[in-house]
Design an enzyme around this catalytic site. Sequence first.
Site, PDB file in Angstrom:
ATOM      1  N   ALA A 189      93.643  33.744 101.978  1.00 31.62           N
ATOM      2  CA  ALA A 189      93.210  34.938 102.704  1.00 31.62           C
ATOM      3  C   ALA A 189      93.904  35.109 104.048  1.00 31.62           C
ATOM      4  CB  ALA A 189      91.695  34.876 102.900  1.00 31.62           C
ATOM      5  N   GLU A 249     107.692  30.047 100.960  1.00 30.70           N
ATOM      6  CA  GLU A 249     106.918  29.957 102.197  1.00 30.70           C
ATOM      7  C   GLU A 249     107.626  30.771 103.267  1.00 30.70           C
ATOM      8  OE1 GLU A 249     104.179  28.404 103.295  1.00 30.70           O
ATOM      9  OE2 GLU A 249     103.510  27.434 101.447  1.00 30.70           O
TER      10      GLU A 249
END
Length: 497
Positions: free
Chosen positions: A132, A330
Amino acid sequence: MFNAKSKRTTKTSKARVRDAPVTPLRRMVIPRPDVLHNYLEYKQINQYLEYLANRYPHFVQMYTLGLTHEKREVRALEINWMNSENVELSIQMREMSPPPFVAATNGRNNAPVVHVGENCRNTVFIEAGTHAREWISITTALNCIYQLTERYTRNVDVLRKLRFIIVPLVNPDGYEYSRTKNANWRKNRRPQKSSKFVGTDCNRNYDIFWASGSSKTNRNTFKGDRPFSEPETRAMRNMLERLSPNLLFFLSLHSYGQSIMYPWGYCRDAAFYWRELSSLANSGKSAIKSYNGREYRTGSISCLTKRTIAGSVVDYVYGVLKVPMALVMELPARDLGFQPPVEMVSQIGHESWYGIREMCKRSFDLRNQINRNNEPQLPRPTRFIPEDTNINGTVHENGTPIPVEHTAGGDSKATTKKKRVKRTMLSHHEAILKMQESSKQGPQPFPAGMFPRQMASSAPPLRPGLTRDRRGGGDGVILSSRGKPPVASTMPIGVFL
């Protein structure tokens, strides 16, 4: 007289109505949110997906994968240029292309077409927003959608070869909670039974050696009660299993480790096709570096993160569904955190797209070099799991559950501790004396015709690119010294953990 006049008036009005020009029906206009320079709300993200589906109906379709605990929809957008209803294609190309989607029997939820044939693997699946707090991953996925739709003329070469399925927000409940209440929230929002804690890490809830994950409910990496216990992961599983025969390349977006990683995450062994995966990751790394000079790291997940990660979506897609290529990207950067300033959103999105587009092209070039059908059995996890367990390590082959002391979960303390060897000064002194005596005898002569560099190495032979610890991580041929990782992989990652 009055009746005749009224009849003439009625005829005149009917003629006017018949001769009046017909106004064409207008398509519903949906406002376009600013996806390039802001962090959007959940409603704005759905609004943008609806906007694109209405503006480009001939090659963009929107699907609802499922509902979350708080009844929010998990949506996916399909960008399929080569379909029979794309008016941009020639008539011959449209006749040779499949339909854009499969109509559902209930008339509500359509589904993507599953292609059949020799060259059916042509689909790229991109997902983001599993964690989140990683807002930048969501805006980057939306930037990819923007480039493939509103800027499709610049990317027609990619669209002609590949079909794209993009899920920009896997965890909408956690994302809204992170936006409004706790910016550092990571998990979803489904409460845990028999516990006061809320949420499960969706990236530990997939069914591949799931038992090796953390079983503590108060942790950010809690794996859940069972594999696919969360509605978000079940929705993803259903779509991935349906499209698995067509999937060529799977990409999971996270932040903020500034690295491109490939399986495995659950163990330290090298994947069978790790060279091809490394080539794929390095293509994205080179593209980003040539764009603005930002340097990404590449390597296996367990090597770069310095830990094992069980139950992740990348390992599940690559290990269980046998998708030819799967990576984790990433996004940057440690100094910017999970939510970089709004001023950086556009820059990170554009530079990431350059790398993603290059990796998509490279995956198409590598499609014939990878055959997952003849691959050996999956390696066992680094943590001990009994040999009679199935792939997720939760039950025996006969279906009976494994006792807690035999699982490789986070709470088990059944592992034996290594006994410390007490080193005395006497043994150390004796070793020094032996070294001095051997030095007095002088160096031992080499066999005739042999030089020191020609002596056989005591270490086992290595395949190109493997380190001495057999992990197969890192960029190209990197040999670690004394079992330590190379210097390039010592940077901490705040990551995919």
